[in-house]
Scaffold this active site. Structure first.
Site, short mmCIF file in Angstrom:
data_model
loop_
_atom_site.label_atom_id
_atom_site.label_comp_id
_atom_site.label_asym_id
_atom_site.label_seq_id
_atom_site.Cartn_x
_atom_site.Cartn_y
_atom_site.Cartn_z
N ARG A 45 43.69 -30.72 -152.79
CA ARG A 45 44.34 -29.47 -152.69
C ARG A 45 44.81 -29.05 -151.98
NH1 ARG A 45 41.49 -26.65 -151.16
NH2 ARG A 45 42.51 -24.77 -150.96
N ALA A 47 47.89 -27.70 -149.91
CA ALA A 47 49.52 -28.00 -149.20
C ALA A 47 49.71 -29.24 -148.31
CB ALA A 47 50.29 -26.49 -148.39
N ARG A 88 53.44 -31.34 -158.22
CA ARG A 88 53.34 -30.27 -158.15
C ARG A 88 54.53 -29.18 -157.51
NH1 ARG A 88 47.27 -28.15 -156.18
NH2 ARG A 88 47.90 -26.62 -157.41
N GLN A 195 38.44 -21.58 -155.68
CA GLN A 195 38.72 -22.45 -153.92
C GLN A 195 37.81 -21.54 -152.97
OE1 GLN A 195 41.36 -21.85 -156.19
NE2 GLN A 195 42.60 -23.38 -156.14
N ASP A 236 51.34 -22.03 -148.86
CA ASP A 236 52.30 -23.10 -149.64
C ASP A 236 53.60 -23.84 -149.48
OD1 ASP A 236 49.59 -23.10 -151.01
OD2 ASP A 236 50.57 -25.32 -151.73
N ASN A 246 51.82 -18.55 -152.39
CA ASN A 246 50.44 -18.49 -151.31
C ASN A 246 49.18 -18.64 -152.40
OD1 ASN A 246 48.32 -19.83 -150.05
ND2 ASN A 246 47.44 -17.64 -150.10
#
Ligand code: MRU
Length: 340
Positions: A45, A47, A88, A195, A236, A246
């Site tokens: 994961r 971007a 995604r 995260q 992102d 983001n």
């Protein structure tokens, strides 16, 4: 070396980020189906890393095609690309990487298929190598914005795991640490999928950068009480006007930073800027399962059947962003990305 994937002995291995910080495990990706699954499940994961992963997924999926028919090969190309594209929706790097391979394949359409297949894999390697280089340049650009003895806040994970290597926001922080700037990082845990707590805290531990983990709802308190010098995050997708998508929670962090007059920086490779959209209103926000909110690591923390939503990202309006740091320079408002 902290990076999300490795090409070794003609095999693609990715770090399964869902196991971190306690279980560092490499898994082999054989084709686009493995890769689409890994992206959807957040095994890989961030971007820029998603862009690199999609390029490899496409190249590996097409490597399996041996029938020798050009028309069918290009039909497969589009099917696989669409499958990966759907995984995604928010990170622009995903479509950017897939389009880059498509343009290249079209330009080389006259070549025999084994040659096209080899060229596509080489291009995936190139996208990975370029991203590592961009991260190094971003780290150098961003260093100029970090004062000595800086206290900074970061959100989510914009480190080596989220990119080719080194990271964007975290790359700047690590570079400042390596330049003896005596930097201290406050890391938002980043609910719902954590995260920050799982990945950023792990990366900073590996890099020996001093940090303190906080829950997301402590950020304004920390700004008010710990003389914070900057907030630095990744993104992102950035629209032409500078509005930036983001990880969910970035918007409220930017509002709190403005209230406290703290500079709010976004660090991205140019591949995260989407000049085709005028504003953040056009950015599609990924909606994930509400169970990400009602559970932590598979353990329910809310009443059974409790309604919940899980938008993965939010959009921070450009007027809250002090500067956007890229490998090509530092942009300030009003944002115009003419040379990107
Ligand atoms: O859902 P994730 O973990 O893919 O979200 C990642 C982020 O929001 C990062 O901040 C962003 O992709 C920038 S990574 C350099």
């Amino acid at each position: 070396m902290i990076q999300p994937l490795f090409w070794k002995n003609e095999r693609l291995l990715i770090v399964d980020q869902t196991g971190l910080p306690h279980d560092y495990k490499l898994i082999e990706i054989h084709d686009h189906l493995d890769m689409a699954d890994a992206i959807r499940r957040l095994m890989i994961r961030g971007a820029p890393a998603i862009g690199i992963a999609a390029a490899y997924g496409l190249a590996l999926g097409l490597k399996k095609y041996t029938a020798g028919e050009h028309a069918e090969f290009f039909r497969q190309f589009d099917l696989i690309s669409t499958e990966l594209y759907k995984t995604r929706p928010t990170a622009v790097n995903l479509g950017w990487a897939l389009n880059r391979l498509k343009d290249l394949a079209e330009r080389q359409r006259h070549l025999p298929l084994p040659k096209i297949q080899a060229i596509l894999l080489e291009e995936a390697h190139r996208i990975h190598a370029e991203d590592i280089q961009m991260c190094q340049q971003i780290a150098a650009q961003g260093l100029t914005l970090i004062p000595d003895n800086a206290n900074v806040i970061t959100h989510c994970n914009a480190g080596g795991l989220a990119t080719g290597r080194l990271g964007t926001a975290l790359g700047i922080i690590i570079n400042a640490h390596q330049h003896s700037k005596n930097i201290h990082v406050f890391v938002d845990e980043t609910r719902p999928v954590l995260q920050g707590a799982r990945l950023t805290a792990w990366e900073l531990t590996q890099e020996k950068v001093p940090f303190t983990l906080i829950s997301d709802n402590m950020a304004a308190y920390v700004m008010a009480t710990r003389s914070i010098d900057a907030v630095i995050v990744g993104a992102d997708r950035i629209a032409a006007n500078g509005d930036s998508a983001n990880k969910i929670g970035t918007f409220s962090l930017a509002i709190a930073a403005q209230y406290h007059r703290i500079p709010f920086y976004i660090a991205v490779p140019s591949s995260s800027i989407d000049p085709t959209i005028q504003s953040g209103a056009e950015i599609k926000i990924e909606e994930r399962q509400g169970t990400e909110v009602t559970e932590i690591n598979g353990t329910s923390i809310a009443p059974i059947g409790c309604p919940a939503i899980s938008p993965a990202f939010d959009v921070t309006p450009a007027r809250l962003i002090t500067a956007i740091i890229t490998e090509r320079g530092i942009f300030q408002p009003p944002y115009h990305f003419d040379n990107i």
